[in-house]
Design a protein around this motif. Structure first.
Motif, PDB file in Angstrom:
ATOM      1  N   LYS A 268       0.830  -1.210   0.000  1.00  0.00           N
ATOM      2  CA  LYS A 268       0.000   0.000   0.000  1.00  0.00           C
ATOM      3  C   LYS A 268       0.862   1.256   0.000  1.00  0.00           C
ATOM      4  O   LYS A 268       0.566   2.225  -0.706  1.00  0.00           O
ATOM      5  N   SER A 269       1.928   1.228   0.783  1.00  0.00           N
ATOM      6  CA  SER A 269       2.725   2.443   0.978  1.00  0.00           C
ATOM      7  C   SER A 269       3.533   2.812  -0.260  1.00  0.00           C
ATOM      8  O   SER A 269       3.614   3.990  -0.621  1.00  0.00           O
ATOM      9  N   PRO A 271       3.163   2.152  -3.677  1.00  0.00           N
ATOM     10  CA  PRO A 271       2.456   2.807  -4.798  1.00  0.00           C
ATOM     11  C   PRO A 271       1.904   4.172  -4.423  1.00  0.00           C
ATOM     12  O   PRO A 271       2.047   5.133  -5.193  1.00  0.00           O
ATOM     13  N   THR A 272       1.309   4.256  -3.253  1.00  0.00           N
ATOM     14  CA  THR A 272       0.738   5.548  -2.831  1.00  0.00           C
ATOM     15  C   THR A 272       1.822   6.596  -2.706  1.00  0.00           C
ATOM     16  O   THR A 272       1.704   7.717  -3.223  1.00  0.00           O
ATOM     17  N   GLY A 273       2.927   6.242  -2.012  1.00  0.00           N
ATOM     18  CA  GLY A 273       4.005   7.202  -1.809  1.00  0.00           C
ATOM     19  C   GLY A 273       4.674   7.595  -3.112  1.00  0.00           C
ATOM     20  O   GLY A 273       4.987   8.776  -3.321  1.00  0.00           O
ATOM     21  N   ILE A 275       3.431   7.512  -6.256  1.00  0.00           N
ATOM     22  CA  ILE A 275       2.537   8.330  -7.098  1.00  0.00           C
ATOM     23  C   ILE A 275       2.403   9.737  -6.530  1.00  0.00           C
ATOM     24  O   ILE A 275       2.439  10.726  -7.275  1.00  0.00           O
ATOM     25  N   LEU A 276       2.291   9.854  -5.208  1.00  0.00           N
ATOM     26  CA  LEU A 276       2.218  11.184  -4.593  1.00  0.00           C
ATOM     27  C   LEU A 276       3.532  11.945  -4.783  1.00  0.00           C
ATOM     28  O   LEU A 276       3.519  13.161  -4.992  1.00  0.00           O
TER      29      LEU A 276
END
Length: 963
Positions: A268-269, A271-273, A275-276
């Protein structure tokens, strides 16, 4: 753990993963050194210039003094950062929050300053002469002269362009013709300067930074501008170069993935991190670029070192409320980036070391009890220190960008490959993903590498290639089900299906155009310890193949597979080890069969896959074929010859294989002699050529002998054969051997007699194994005594017992077994007739020998058989004392033996000292009762020769005059 390295190695294999992972590690580590140097530069340039240890004593020594200061302070900071990382990653995370807050405040200050320029732009003047930008480091007043007490005085700027301070001094032509003006460097967002900065303004190296819309009068071109206070460009600017400068600022988007082992929920971390990180970075960078272009004059934007503003920080002047916000934010930004590098790089190295794919870095896989990579951190700090001691990384920085680009490229490639292969373990959660996205990303990364710097891209690829080959050569074997192996399997499957479509052309007989090689099935014999009996057979294979084409090394274990599993594995390991020593590239196949004979048949029938099947069988001559306890007896040998014939495969039999050279030996002279009696598709021509490609046989010369009959024109035959070789582009010496009519010698009859006596006795006597062995040994001994007697006797007077035959015809008949009274077993190829050489026109055939005639009658044999029932020993003695007479011998056998003896004598006369002799191998008789006689004929034919290769072609053309 390992982030991008883990993804690449598990998707594309350990070689790609290790190569890209180590390059990414080096890039991250040297990037840490760059960030630390940036920290020192900000500290000594803007925060505390007085803290410099080394001072410039003379003009021009400022750069060297700054580099020395960077080395000292950089070493101190890297030690401090390494201690922080060693204490624990949680402290790095806490410091990262502080650093992030400072960076966010500095970014907000920039946006606030941009808004402030709309109604209150800062006072930030720059001086122009005509449209040329002037450097303010050498003067303070932007004017040619000043008025003071009604007196005109020249300024420092005047003295820079004129030869004196007087008003009538001689000045620079351009200085005299143009006025000096002062404009605001940051006119504000409402000034409309964006329209001037919207388009590109590239320049050559050493050109003056000019403002386009400013009025200017051109001066004399002869004026030297070297010592004048203009702002010059230090490099040539163009789009791709500017992309290369910009790209390193976005190389940190995967810094979080390097710490994947420390994340609570990496799936989770990461891809989210990531992309952000891409989103926020892209927004801030692009918006700042547009806002700077809307607020700041173009000449300031193109003034690399701030010469026009006396070295002041332009962004600091733009920011609100104070330039110190930018200075502190930049300081902590570089500190934070350096800490991130020192945190992520050791974990990346630790992941590579723990996988064990690079042997010499395995020690860096160890760490503290909580998993902290202590040894990897020490190495990372050491490499960072190297970068700091270099101090100027301008030449190294582009390679680092290439390492990052390679990493991103292979991550994209991994995703695309997994999707195209439709591997079951590839289950991305992102529902809108398509493989074209990854392929586009990979293409952009590759293009960007060459756009930034094509030579640095090649250097980075060379470094990665060296690491790849090292891992491939020395690395540990890892089976991760990688995509590259999957691609190889798919490509192999596609190629096999293509090959299966039709029979190969002559040029592709070995599946490589222009140089056909036999695709070999090598039959090995193993001893009781599963070791290879004749290792030289594999040496000869590597010399013949040179690593090209298909090679299958097969052997048979006698027994049941369930009982022989361990022995099978051991045999396979031994054969593969020997193949490695002999540099034989190929596949190993072990067959377990209840019967050794059937196992050989299974290999000949089933070895290979699809179109990649062998077309030639290579085996050793059974030296001890006369011994009945030989596991590869003469019956198995003859049946193997029959099966290769039935399968339309060529057969190579190496006699005296233990005398063949190893791969380390070199023949400095000698000949490879080819005795070409029957055209077999060109195998005899092809094999010497292939052998001479190897360094063992390279200096040997090729000689071709052919046999002429009585009515043949030997001179024309030689010319025809030379022309044939010329069209084949083969260099060989040609000789035609004439064999005329000759009487059959007593030696021939004695040989035939011994052969028939031994054969018939074994067939018509029921002896125990021990008796049979004793008998064979005795007969063999007597035969050897007879041979010695014949040699000491010298030449024996020949007596004619039958009508003489042409020996040339008999030589072809022996090798084709083409007799009128026998049924022939033909191997016919339609193409053979059209491509055959003009020398011989015989078909390869197998014959049925006539019934053996012995001197005793049937009644005598029945009587002796009854005696055997009473006493085997006495019966054996009686029968052994019976002697066949020469007059009743099988005349066909006598004729064949005579031809074999005569041909052997001719071969010995011409080729006794040859390094290798190649002979046509006659086919076996169709009637199995003549198998032992067949072995005797072959034995006599090759007697006295050191190295012999018997060749039986498949009938298919394997050599062509076409390229």
């Amino acid at each position: 753990a390992g982030g991008s390295y883990y993804m690449i190695s598990r998707s594309l294999g350990p070689e790609f993963g290790g190569a890209v992972g180590l390059c990414f590690y080096l890039g991250t580590t040297f990037a840490g050194a760059m960030y630390i140097l940036g920290t020192i530069e900000i500290l000594l340039t803007y925060i505390s210039p007085s803290a410099a240890i080394f001072k410039a004593e003379e003009v021009g020594e400022e750069t060297e003094a700054m580099l020395n200061n960077m080395r000292v302070y950089g070493t101190c900071i890297i030690i401090l950062m390494a201690i922080v990382v060693f204490v624990g990653v949680k402290y790095v995370n806490k410091l990262a929050l502080v650093f992030l807050a400072c960076v966010i405040l500095s970014i907000i200050a920039i946006y606030a300053g941009v808004i402030k320029t709309a109604f209150d732009p800062p006072d930030f003047p720059i001086c122009l002469l005509g449209n040329r930008t002037l450097s303010k480091r050498s003067f303070d007043v932007c004017a040619k002269f000043t008025e003071s007490n009604n007196e005109t005085k020249t300024t420092a700027l005047w003295r820079l362009f004129c030869d004196s301070s007087l008003l009538n001094a001689t000045c620079d032509d351009y200085f005299s013709l143009n006025d000096v003006t002062e404009i605001q460097g940051i006119p504000g967002i409402m000034s409309g300067v964006l329209t001037d900065n919207l388009w590109s303004t590239y320049s050559e190296k050493g050109s003056i930074v000019e403002k386009k819309d400013q009025p200017s009068v051109a001066g004399s071109e002869e004026t030297k501008m070297g010592g004048l206070p203009y702002v010059f460009t230090d490099i040539m600017t163009y789009f791709t170069m500017l992309v290369g400068i910009y790209f390193p600022s976005v190389t940190g988007i995967m810094a979080g993935s390097n710490r994947s082992g420390d994340l609570k929920d990496a799936q989770k971390s990461i891809p989210t991190g990531t992309i952000l990180a891409i989103s926020t970075t892209s927004f801030i960078y692009l918006s700042c670029i547009v806002l700077f272009g809307a607020c700041i004059e173009g000449v300031i934007l193109r003034d690399k070192f701030g010469e026009a503003v006396n070295g002041n920080l332009v962004v600091g002047t733009l920011a609100w409320p104070s330039p110190w916000v930018i200075v502190i934010g930049s300081f902590f930004s570089t500190c934070g980036a350096g800490l991130q590098s020192l945190t992520g790089a050791p974990r990346l190295l630790q992941a590579i070391a723990r996988d064990g794919i690079v042997p010499f870095i395995q020690v860096f896989g160890h760490g503290k009890a909580n998993g902290e990579p202590t040894w990897a951190l020490l190495l990372t700090a050491g490499i960072c220190e190297i970068g700091i001691l270099i101090a100027s990384l301008d030449s190294v920085a582009p390679i680092l960008s290439m390492f990052f680009l390679m990493c991103y490229m292979f991550v994209n490639l991994a995703c695309a490959v997994q999707t195209l292969l439709r591997t079951p373990n590839w289950r991305p959660r992102f529902k809108y993903y398509h493989w074209t996205l990854s392929f586009l990303g990979m293409s952009l990364c590759l293009a960007l590498m060459f756009i930034c710097s094509w030579y640095y891209a090649l250097i980075a690829m060379l470094i990665a290639g060296c690491i790849y080959k090292y891992i491939e050569y020395r690395g540990a074997e890892k089976e991760w089900g990688d995509g590259i192996r999957g691609l190889s399997l798919n490509a192999a499957r596609y190629a096999l299906l293509r090959v299966e479509d039709g029979p190969p052309h002559t040029k592709n007989w070995r599946q490589v155009p222009h140089l056909p090689r036999p695709q070999l099935l090598v039959l090995l014999n193993l001893d009781c310890e599963q070791l290879v009996k004749h290792p030289r057979l594999l040496s000869f294979t590597s010399q013949l193949k040179a690593g090209k084409g298909l090679t299958i090394v097969g052997s048979v274990l006698q027994g049941i597979y369930l009982d022989k599993c361990t022995e099978t594995q051991k045999a396979e390991e031994n054969i593969k080890a020997l193949m490695g020593v002999e540099k034989t590239k190929g596949f190993c196949q072990i067959v377990v069969s209840p019967n050794f004979r059937d196992g050989i048949s299974y290999l000949i029938q089933s070895a290979g896959l699809g179109g990649m099947k062998h077309n030639t069988v290579l085996m050793a001559w059974p030296q001890s074929w006369k011994q009945t306890d030989n596991r590869f007896s003469w019956k198995n040998f003859v049946d193997t010859v029959r099966e290769t014939t039935a399968a339309q495969q060529a057969l190579l039999v190496a006699k005296n294989i233990d005398l063949f050279p190893t791969n380390q030996e070199r023949f400095t002279e000698g000949n490879i002699d080819v005795w070409w009696i029957v055209h077999d598709g060109g195998m005899l021509m092809l094999l010497p050529f292939l052998l001479r490609q190897h360094k063992v046989w390279r200096k040997c010369k090729m000689r071709i002998f052919t046999v002429a009959q009585m009515d043949d024109n030997s001179i024309q035959m030689k010319k025809d054969l030379q022309m044939f070789l010329y069209h084949l582009r083969l260099n060989a010496e040609v000789e035609v051997v004439e064999m005329f009519e000759n009487d059959i010698s007593a030696f021939t009859y004695e040989k035939t007699l011994m052969m028939e006596q031994r054969s018939q006795m074994l067939k018509q006597m029921q002896l125990s194994k021990n008796e049979r062995d004793f008998f064979l040994s005795l007969v063999t001994f007597l035969s050897q005594i007879q041979s010695i007697t014949d040699e000491s006797r010298g030449s024996v007077r020949r007596k004619s017992y039958s009508s003489p035959q042409s020996i040339g015809q008999d030589a072809q008949a022996l090798l084709t077994n083409d007799y009128q009274e026998e049924e022939a077993q033909l191997i016919h190829d339609r193409n053979t007739a059209s491509h055959s050489a003009p020398v011989v026109k015989a078909s390869v055939a197998a014959a049925v020998p006539e019934k053996v005639q012995m001197t005793w009658t049937k009644e005598k044999f029945v009587a002796e058989k009854h005696k055997n029932k009473d006493s085997n020993v006495s019966g054996f003695k009686d029968i052994f004392n019976m002697k066949p007479e020469w007059g009743n011998l099988n005349q066909s056998n006598v004729r064949r033996m005579h031809t074999a003896v005569k041909l052997n004598g001719v071969v010995l006369n011409k080729s006794q000292h040859a390094q290798l002799v190649l002979l046509n191998m006659p086919g076996p008789p169709k009637n199995r009762k003549g198998d032992e006689n067949y072995m005797e004929f072959l034995e006599v034919l090759t007697e006295g020769l050191d190295r012999v290769l018997l060749v039986r072609g498949s009938g298919r053309e394997v050599i062509t005059i076409y390229s």
